[in-house]
Design a protein around this motif. Structure first.
Motif, mmCIF file in Angstrom:
data_model
loop_
_atom_site.group_PDB
_atom_site.id
_atom_site.type_symbol
_atom_site.label_atom_id
_atom_site.label_comp_id
_atom_site.label_asym_id
_atom_site.label_seq_id
_atom_site.Cartn_x
_atom_site.Cartn_y
_atom_site.Cartn_z
ATOM 1 N N CYS A 117 2.399 -11.262 10.806
ATOM 2 C CA CYS A 117 2.983 -12.524 11.255
ATOM 3 C C CYS A 117 2.949 -13.551 10.132
ATOM 4 C CB CYS A 117 2.216 -13.074 12.460
ATOM 5 S SG CYS A 117 2.325 -12.091 13.960
ATOM 6 N N ILE A 118 4.036 -14.310 10.021
ATOM 7 C CA ILE A 118 4.123 -15.429 9.092
ATOM 8 C C ILE A 118 4.567 -16.662 9.869
ATOM 9 C CG2 ILE A 118 5.427 -16.432 7.164
ATOM 10 C CD1 ILE A 118 3.363 -14.518 6.183
ATOM 11 N N GLY A 119 3.820 -17.756 9.737
ATOM 12 C CA GLY A 119 4.211 -19.008 10.358
ATOM 13 C C GLY A 119 5.230 -19.735 9.500
ATOM 14 N N MET A 120 6.177 -20.381 10.148
ATOM 15 C CA MET A 120 7.180 -21.153 9.426
ATOM 16 C C MET A 120 7.342 -22.498 10.119
ATOM 17 S SD MET A 120 11.122 -20.146 8.363
ATOM 18 C CE MET A 120 10.571 -18.566 7.750
ATOM 19 N N VAL A 121 7.122 -23.584 9.372
ATOM 20 C CA VAL A 121 7.169 -24.923 9.944
ATOM 21 C C VAL A 121 7.894 -25.852 8.988
ATOM 22 C CG1 VAL A 121 5.045 -24.613 11.271
ATOM 23 C CG2 VAL A 121 4.918 -25.497 8.937
ATOM 24 N N GLY A 122 8.258 -27.035 9.519
ATOM 25 C CA GLY A 122 8.948 -28.017 8.694
ATOM 26 C C GLY A 122 9.415 -29.196 9.513
#
Length: 376
Positions: A117-122
């Motif tokens: 799993c990789i988190g992606m935010v912005g």
């Protein structure tokens, strides 16, 4: 010793839910109680006495069995199920973090938690170019077998989920698992339930409040091997997620942007501080194998079985309580420092801090720090 993951019985699941819903019981205290008393049922029985010894003068509010059963029934009617830490479907990396929730509600496919799993935010107000970039990177990560985790917010989160929808994406929400926020993402929410998973630690029906979002961010970073920040201002909540990731021993990735754009200040600052400069999914995938081979430390007390530490006699605890109270103050201090200053064993200090917290006289902070709350 550490035990193998196992499914809880229905009665154990109810006891776990009751314990975490009790007054003054947070995730850290939950697992300390489990370690001390061996089961949630035994911990529930011990709560009133512990709170009284911590200085509480009125009865502590204990979640009833009927209330816990009603909450689980509400979740089941929504098509959600409660997954507890230590069970096979609970995110393994999240379980290895301090302060991880003991229980998550899941709508959709929990099998996605077993993939990298990789988190992606912005930024919620992300530029069109940043959204396009995030969508493409999420697509590329999904094609490589990675589950993309984000928070279902407008802007970058929406783009990340859109890009990885076909390959499996996880939305961690701040309110109940049934509450769609923002409302304009209703269509995306339902597609994620069908093709991915929606996750929450809150009871069904809980409307998201500002205080819930940092907890959601800790789950995003905790269940991910790394977190990538695509676009964020210097005061963006996305940087809180990046900070949590660093505290949890995860890798922080950041996509650079123009110094002329305030929304690039966050990622540019992260890169300056040592985050991995990221220009595409390849930069993440190149490091992913190494990330997954890192040892992720389990918090003390989680998934622990065997005899509980011996409880000191009351006369020794009376003296120790006085010493610990003298060491505590309004400024957070590490538990290790209290142990050092008071010259007490970790088990004694742990017991006294449990009593104080259950009495409403102690606040826990990140980094194993605690502070005194004078009003019970």
């Amino acid at each position: 010793m550490t035990i193998q993951p196992r499914l809880l019985s229905d009665s154990e699941r109810i006891d776990w839910l009751r314990l975490i819903r009790c007054e003054n019981v947070g995730p850290v205290t939950f697992f300390r109680l489990l370690e001390r008393f061996g089961s949630a049922a035994s911990a529930l029985a011990a709560l009133p006495d512990l709170a009284r010894r911590g200085g509480r003068t009125k009865p502590i509010k204990i979640c009833s069995k009927a209330r816990a059963e009603a909450e689980l029934d509400d979740a089941a009617r929504l098509g959600a199920r409660a997954v507890c830490s230590g069970e096979p479907d609970f995110p393994a990396l999240l379980a290895a973090t301090d302060g991880a929730p003991p229980l998550l509600y899941v709508r959709g496919h929990s099998s996605l938690f077993g993939r990298p799993c990789i988190g992606m935010v912005g930024a919620r107000s992300a530029s069109a170019g940043a959204r396009q970039f995030a969508r493409k990177m999420a697509w590329d990560l999904g094609q490589a077998g990675v589950t993309v985790v984000s928070g279902l917010a407008r802007g970058l989160d929406t783009a990340a989920h859109d890009g990885s929808l076909e390959t499996g994406t996880v939305a961690v929400v701040a309110g109940g698992v049934d509450i769609i926020y923002p409302p304009e993402n209703a269509g995306l929410y339902h597609r994620i339930v069908e093709m991915g998973a929606v996750v929450s630690e809150m009871p069904p029906g809980t409307e998201p409040q500002a205080r819930h979002f940092p907890r959601r961010n800790r789950i995003i970073s905790g269940m991910s091997a790394g977190v990538v920040v695509v676009e964020a201002t210097a005061r963006s909540g996305s940087l809180i997620t990046a900070r949590y990731a660093a505290e949890q021993g995860r890798e922080v990735f950041a996509v650079p942007g123009s110094p002329m754009d305030a929304r690039a200040a966050g990622p540019n600052g992260l890169i300056k501080d040592g985050a991995v400069l990221t220009q595409g999914a390849g930069d993440i995938l190149d490091l992913l194998d190494d990330l997954l081979r890192r040892p992720f430390r389990e918090p003390p007390g989680e998934r622990f079985s065997g005899p509980a530490p011996a409880i000191p006699d009351e006369s020794a605890l009376v003296r120790a309580r006085r010493d610990v109270l003298e060491a505590l103050g309004p400024i957070p201090v590490t538990v290790d420092e209290i142990i050092r200053q008071c010259q007490l064993s970790p088990s004694v200090v742990s017991m006294i801090l449990l009593e104080l917290e259950l009495a409403g006289r102690l606040e826990r902070h990140p980094g194993h720090r605690v502070s005194f709350l004078p009003e019970a």
